[in-house]
Design a protein around this motif. Sequence first.
Motif, PDB file in Angstrom:
ATOM      1  N   VAL A   1      27.511  53.039 -22.961  1.00 19.80           N
ATOM      2  CA  VAL A   1      27.498  51.886 -22.047  1.00 19.80           C
ATOM      3  C   VAL A   1      26.081  51.320 -22.041  1.00 19.80           C
ATOM      4  O   VAL A   1      25.115  52.066 -21.811  1.00 19.80           O
ATOM      5  CB  VAL A   1      27.912  52.306 -20.616  1.00 19.80           C
ATOM      6  CG1 VAL A   1      27.832  51.118 -19.666  1.00 19.80           C
ATOM      7  CG2 VAL A   1      29.314  52.898 -20.622  1.00 19.80           C
TER       8      VAL A   1
ATOM      9  N   VAL B   1      25.682  55.223 -18.846  1.00 20.68           N
ATOM     10  CA  VAL B   1      24.705  54.242 -19.341  1.00 20.68           C
ATOM     11  C   VAL B   1      23.785  54.930 -20.342  1.00 20.68           C
ATOM     12  O   VAL B   1      23.259  56.014 -20.082  1.00 20.68           O
ATOM     13  CB  VAL B   1      23.891  53.633 -18.179  1.00 20.68           C
ATOM     14  CG1 VAL B   1      22.690  52.845 -18.713  1.00 20.68           C
ATOM     15  CG2 VAL B   1      24.776  52.715 -17.344  1.00 20.68           C
TER      16      VAL B   1
ATOM     17  N   TYR C   1      19.366  43.274 -13.295  1.00 18.47           N
ATOM     18  CA  TYR C   1      20.703  43.187 -13.909  1.00 18.47           C
ATOM     19  C   TYR C   1      21.769  43.342 -12.838  1.00 18.47           C
ATOM     20  O   TYR C   1      21.679  44.237 -12.004  1.00 18.47           O
ATOM     21  CB  TYR C   1      20.895  44.307 -14.944  1.00 18.47           C
ATOM     22  CG  TYR C   1      20.106  44.094 -16.208  1.00 18.47           C
ATOM     23  CD1 TYR C   1      20.588  43.269 -17.216  1.00 18.47           C
ATOM     24  CD2 TYR C   1      18.877  44.707 -16.389  1.00 18.47           C
ATOM     25  CE1 TYR C   1      19.855  43.064 -18.369  1.00 18.47           C
ATOM     26  CE2 TYR C   1      18.140  44.504 -17.544  1.00 18.47           C
ATOM     27  CZ  TYR C   1      18.631  43.686 -18.535  1.00 18.47           C
ATOM     28  OH  TYR C   1      17.908  43.479 -19.662  1.00 18.47           O
TER      29      TYR C   1
ATOM     30  N   TYR D   1      23.467  48.017 -20.877  1.00 19.78           N
ATOM     31  CA  TYR D   1      23.208  46.761 -20.180  1.00 19.78           C
ATOM     32  C   TYR D   1      22.341  45.882 -21.073  1.00 19.78           C
ATOM     33  O   TYR D   1      21.411  46.372 -21.712  1.00 19.78           O
ATOM     34  CB  TYR D   1      22.488  47.020 -18.858  1.00 19.78           C
ATOM     35  CG  TYR D   1      23.435  47.400 -17.747  1.00 19.78           C
ATOM     36  CD1 TYR D   1      23.913  46.432 -16.869  1.00 19.78           C
ATOM     37  CD2 TYR D   1      23.878  48.702 -17.600  1.00 19.78           C
ATOM     38  CE1 TYR D   1      24.795  46.770 -15.860  1.00 19.78           C
ATOM     39  CE2 TYR D   1      24.762  49.051 -16.585  1.00 19.78           C
ATOM     40  CZ  TYR D   1      25.213  48.070 -15.717  1.00 19.78           C
ATOM     41  OH  TYR D   1      26.085  48.406 -14.720  1.00 19.78           O
TER      42      TYR D   1
ATOM     43  N   ALA E   1      31.459  53.906 -10.947  1.00 21.76           N
ATOM     44  CA  ALA E   1      30.671  55.150 -11.029  1.00 21.76           C
ATOM     45  C   ALA E   1      30.792  55.835 -12.379  1.00 21.76           C
ATOM     46  O   ALA E   1      29.786  56.253 -12.969  1.00 21.76           O
ATOM     47  CB  ALA E   1      31.096  56.089  -9.901  1.00 21.76           C
ATOM     48  N   GLU E   2      32.010  55.939 -12.905  1.00 22.16           N
ATOM     49  CA  GLU E   2      32.168  56.701 -14.155  1.00 22.16           C
ATOM     50  C   GLU E   2      31.520  55.989 -15.351  1.00 22.16           C
ATOM     51  O   GLU E   2      31.155  56.631 -16.330  1.00 22.16           O
ATOM     52  CB  GLU E   2      33.635  57.048 -14.437  1.00 22.16           C
ATOM     53  CG  GLU E   2      34.592  55.876 -14.493  1.00 22.16           C
ATOM     54  CD  GLU E   2      35.264  55.580 -13.148  1.00 22.16           C
ATOM     55  OE1 GLU E   2      34.571  55.695 -12.107  1.00 22.16           O
ATOM     56  OE2 GLU E   2      36.444  55.209 -13.142  1.00 22.16           O
TER      57      GLU E   2
ATOM     58  N   ARG F   1      25.015  44.852 -11.643  1.00 25.53           N
ATOM     59  CA  ARG F   1      25.608  46.118 -12.083  1.00 25.53           C
ATOM     60  C   ARG F   1      27.129  46.096 -11.963  1.00 25.53           C
ATOM     61  O   ARG F   1      27.688  45.378 -11.139  1.00 25.53           O
ATOM     62  CB  ARG F   1      25.056  47.276 -11.239  1.00 25.53           C
ATOM     63  CG  ARG F   1      23.536  47.346 -11.213  1.00 25.53           C
ATOM     64  CD  ARG F   1      22.983  47.658 -12.580  1.00 25.53           C
ATOM     65  NE  ARG F   1      23.308  49.008 -13.005  1.00 25.53           N
ATOM     66  CZ  ARG F   1      22.449  50.023 -13.000  1.00 25.53           C
ATOM     67  NH1 ARG F   1      21.216  49.823 -12.604  1.00 25.53           N
ATOM     68  NH2 ARG F   1      22.817  51.222 -13.392  1.00 25.53           N
ATOM     69  N   LEU F   2      27.787  46.936 -12.803  1.00 28.16           N
ATOM     70  CA  LEU F   2      29.238  47.022 -12.782  1.00 28.16           C
ATOM     71  C   LEU F   2      29.742  47.649 -11.484  1.00 28.16           C
ATOM     72  O   LEU F   2      30.806  47.291 -10.984  1.00 28.16           O
ATOM     73  CB  LEU F   2      29.714  47.908 -13.934  1.00 28.16           C
ATOM     74  CG  LEU F   2      29.761  47.274 -15.320  1.00 28.16           C
ATOM     75  CD1 LEU F   2      30.026  48.358 -16.345  1.00 28.16           C
ATOM     76  CD2 LEU F   2      30.817  46.188 -15.384  1.00 28.16           C
ATOM     77  N   GLY F   3      28.988  48.647 -10.987  1.00 24.42           N
ATOM     78  CA  GLY F   3      29.416  49.334  -9.774  1.00 24.42           C
ATOM     79  C   GLY F   3      30.621  50.238  -9.986  1.00 24.42           C
ATOM     80  O   GLY F   3      31.349  50.545  -9.044  1.00 24.42           O
TER      81      GLY F   3
ATOM     82  N   GLU G   1      28.719  53.885 -14.906  1.00 24.48           N
ATOM     83  CA  GLU G   1      27.268  53.939 -14.637  1.00 24.48           C
ATOM     84  C   GLU G   1      26.704  55.283 -15.121  1.00 24.48           C
ATOM     85  O   GLU G   1      25.580  55.364 -15.592  1.00 24.48           O
ATOM     86  CB  GLU G   1      26.971  53.747 -13.143  1.00 24.48           C
ATOM     87  CG  GLU G   1      27.365  52.385 -12.570  1.00 24.48           C
ATOM     88  CD  GLU G   1      26.500  51.228 -13.083  1.00 24.48           C
ATOM     89  OE1 GLU G   1      25.533  51.461 -13.810  1.00 24.48           O
ATOM     90  OE2 GLU G   1      26.828  50.065 -12.754  1.00 24.48           O
ATOM     91  N   ARG G   2      27.508  56.322 -15.004  1.00 19.06           N
ATOM     92  CA  ARG G   2      27.089  57.661 -15.442  1.00 19.06           C
ATOM     93  C   ARG G   2      26.877  57.704 -16.963  1.00 19.06           C
ATOM     94  O   ARG G   2      26.144  58.542 -17.475  1.00 19.06           O
ATOM     95  CB  ARG G   2      28.201  58.652 -15.041  1.00 19.06           C
ATOM     96  CG  ARG G   2      27.751  60.051 -14.792  1.00 19.06           C
ATOM     97  CD  ARG G   2      28.848  60.890 -14.152  1.00 19.06           C
ATOM     98  NE  ARG G   2      30.210  60.616 -14.559  1.00 19.06           N
ATOM     99  CZ  ARG G   2      30.741  60.990 -15.721  1.00 19.06           C
ATOM    100  NH1 ARG G   2      30.038  61.654 -16.586  1.00 19.06           N
ATOM    101  NH2 ARG G   2      31.994  60.681 -16.012  1.00 19.06           N
TER     102      ARG G   2
END
Length: 298
Positions: free
Chosen positions: A72, A68, A56, A74, A62-63, A58-60, A65-66
């Motif tokens: 959030v 997920v 996948y 994918y 940080a806040e 990724r959005l990149g 991704e934390r």
Amino acid sequence: DLAQRAHQQALHFGAHFVHTLAATELRTEGSMRVVTLANGSEIRSRAVVLATGVDYRRLGIAELERLVGAGVFYGAATAEARALAGEDAFVVGAGNSAGQAALHLARYAAKVVMLVRGDSLAESMSDYLIHQIHVNSKIQVRLDTELVGGVGTHRLEALVLNDRLSSVTTTEPASALFVLIGAEPRTAWLQGVICRDENGFLLSCRDLAPAYEPLMSEWVLRRPPYPGETSMPGVFAIGDVRHGSVKRVASAAGEGSIAIRFVHQYLAETETKDGVEQHPVRGATIESQSPELCSIFA
Ligand SMILES: Cc1cc2nc3c(=O)[nH]c(=O)nc-3n(C[C@H](O)[C@H](O)[C@H](O)COP(=O)(O)OP(=O)(O)OC[C@H]3O[C@@H](n4cnc5c(N)ncnc54)[C@H](O)[C@@H]3O)c2cc1C
């Protein structure tokens, strides 16, 4: 913890694990399937289950991704959509999978907002999806809008959006964000060996029907493919890499357990008292597989 227990159980049943070596080639040798590994060694077996998953993009951020798994997500929204009744959901992405996710979410959510960096959907999405999105009053398409941040301690609470035309940044409440900004199935090594869809996902069972030429010319069995069985008899595709799969951990694990049942069936039908025999004559058409049987993965 679940993966650790599954690993222990597999060891208990006599499974061998090969770590840090990618499979690079798959071929048939009579009734054997031969997998070549990156160091040139070969593994020979009568059946293979392919579960190579998807990369996948990724959005990149940080806040986000934390968060997920906590608002959030994918991939496709199949599993989470029902839980969003009456809520507002955001979809980031502008491809066909983002369009399909938005339409699916709109069946349950109060409002679906599509975040699109570009100034149009036309470059990346099929016309029929664009039309369905435009006539759906629950879906709002925000063009020239970039997702730049997120807010939430234990769950997603808000998204930070940047209007690329005005450069104005706003923070908007959000219950759920679905990220569909690109996914690459790990199947490049199977090109020309196993039938894939136009995005590289592995086709199986009845999904093979429209695409079975020319690779399906190798189909030599009396029966049509089993659920999960690919264009190469005895080779099964499960989890994210399979065309049409749900893209979730539980469904990938479930598909694995179902596929193994058909692996046993496959092994039983190819076994003779004297050993293993080559498969008999071709004959069955793929369409003759029962839709009910194939849909046990759906
Ligand atoms: C950021 C993120 C968050 C997610 N959150 C959730 C969630 O909260 N809940 C949920 O249910 N799902 C979630 N998902 C989806 C979930 O991770 C997948 O649906 C699931 O992992 C699919 O399992 P799989 O076995 O099909 O593939 P994968 O888990 O991707 O496993 C594939 C494996 O095959 C290996 N591999 C690939 N190619 C080769 C090769 N050529 N040779 C040897 N090995 C190879 C890979 O290294 C990998 O170990 C998330 C996904 C992402 C990316």
